[in-house]
Write a protein that holds these residues in place. Structure first.
Motif, PDB file in Angstrom:
ATOM      1  N   VAL A 120      68.248  26.003  82.182  1.00  0.00           N
ATOM      2  CA  VAL A 120      66.627  26.228  82.558  1.00  0.00           C
ATOM      3  C   VAL A 120      66.288  26.856  80.771  1.00  0.00           C
ATOM      4  CG1 VAL A 120      64.777  26.320  83.711  1.00  0.00           C
ATOM      5  CG2 VAL A 120      67.088  25.755  84.820  1.00  0.00           C
ATOM      6  N   ALA A 121      66.281  27.948  80.456  1.00  0.00           N
ATOM      7  CA  ALA A 121      65.551  29.226  80.021  1.00  0.00           C
ATOM      8  C   ALA A 121      65.715  27.942  78.209  1.00  0.00           C
ATOM      9  CB  ALA A 121      66.653  29.715  79.803  1.00  0.00           C
ATOM     10  N   ALA A 162      63.689  24.633  73.658  1.00  0.00           N
ATOM     11  CA  ALA A 162      63.274  23.471  73.233  1.00  0.00           C
ATOM     12  C   ALA A 162      62.156  22.788  73.684  1.00  0.00           C
ATOM     13  CB  ALA A 162      64.423  22.056  73.463  1.00  0.00           C
ATOM     14  N   TYR A 163      61.785  22.847  74.255  1.00  0.00           N
ATOM     15  CA  TYR A 163      60.043  21.818  75.016  1.00  0.00           C
ATOM     16  C   TYR A 163      58.892  22.972  73.984  1.00  0.00           C
ATOM     17  CZ  TYR A 163      56.099  19.593  77.627  1.00  0.00           C
ATOM     18  OH  TYR A 163      54.941  19.261  77.825  1.00  0.00           O
ATOM     19  N   LEU A 178      55.279  22.664  70.197  1.00  0.00           N
ATOM     20  CA  LEU A 178      54.498  23.671  68.786  1.00  0.00           C
ATOM     21  C   LEU A 178      54.393  22.695  68.197  1.00  0.00           C
ATOM     22  CD1 LEU A 178      53.135  26.181  68.028  1.00  0.00           C
ATOM     23  CD2 LEU A 178      55.676  26.775  67.725  1.00  0.00           C
ATOM     24  N   ALA A 179      56.162  22.682  67.637  1.00  0.00           N
ATOM     25  CA  ALA A 179      55.842  21.961  65.898  1.00  0.00           C
ATOM     26  C   ALA A 179      54.516  20.734  65.992  1.00  0.00           C
ATOM     27  CB  ALA A 179      57.935  21.168  66.347  1.00  0.00           C
TER      28      ALA A 179
END
Length: 50
Positions: free
Chosen positions: A32-33, A38-39, A44-45
């Motif tokens: 989950v972390a 990744a999400y 942000l990108a």
């Protein structure tokens, strides 16, 4: 010689010592972390490049 990640080593060590609840919790929290990170990195990108 086998090469293991810390994630797999710790999960396997916990399971082998009888701490199956902690092994499962370690696996679930790690996955989950990782997916959450990744999400957030993708969001942000996208925000910075848009």
């Amino acid at each position: 010689m086998a090469c293991y990640s810390t994630f797999s080593f710790e999960s396997l060590r916990l399971a082998e010592t009888g701490a199956k609840y902690f092994a499962a919790t370690n696996a679930i929290v790690s996955i989950v972390a990782g997916l959450g990170t990744a999400y957030l990195a993708t969001a942000l990108a996208t925000a910075l490049l848009a």
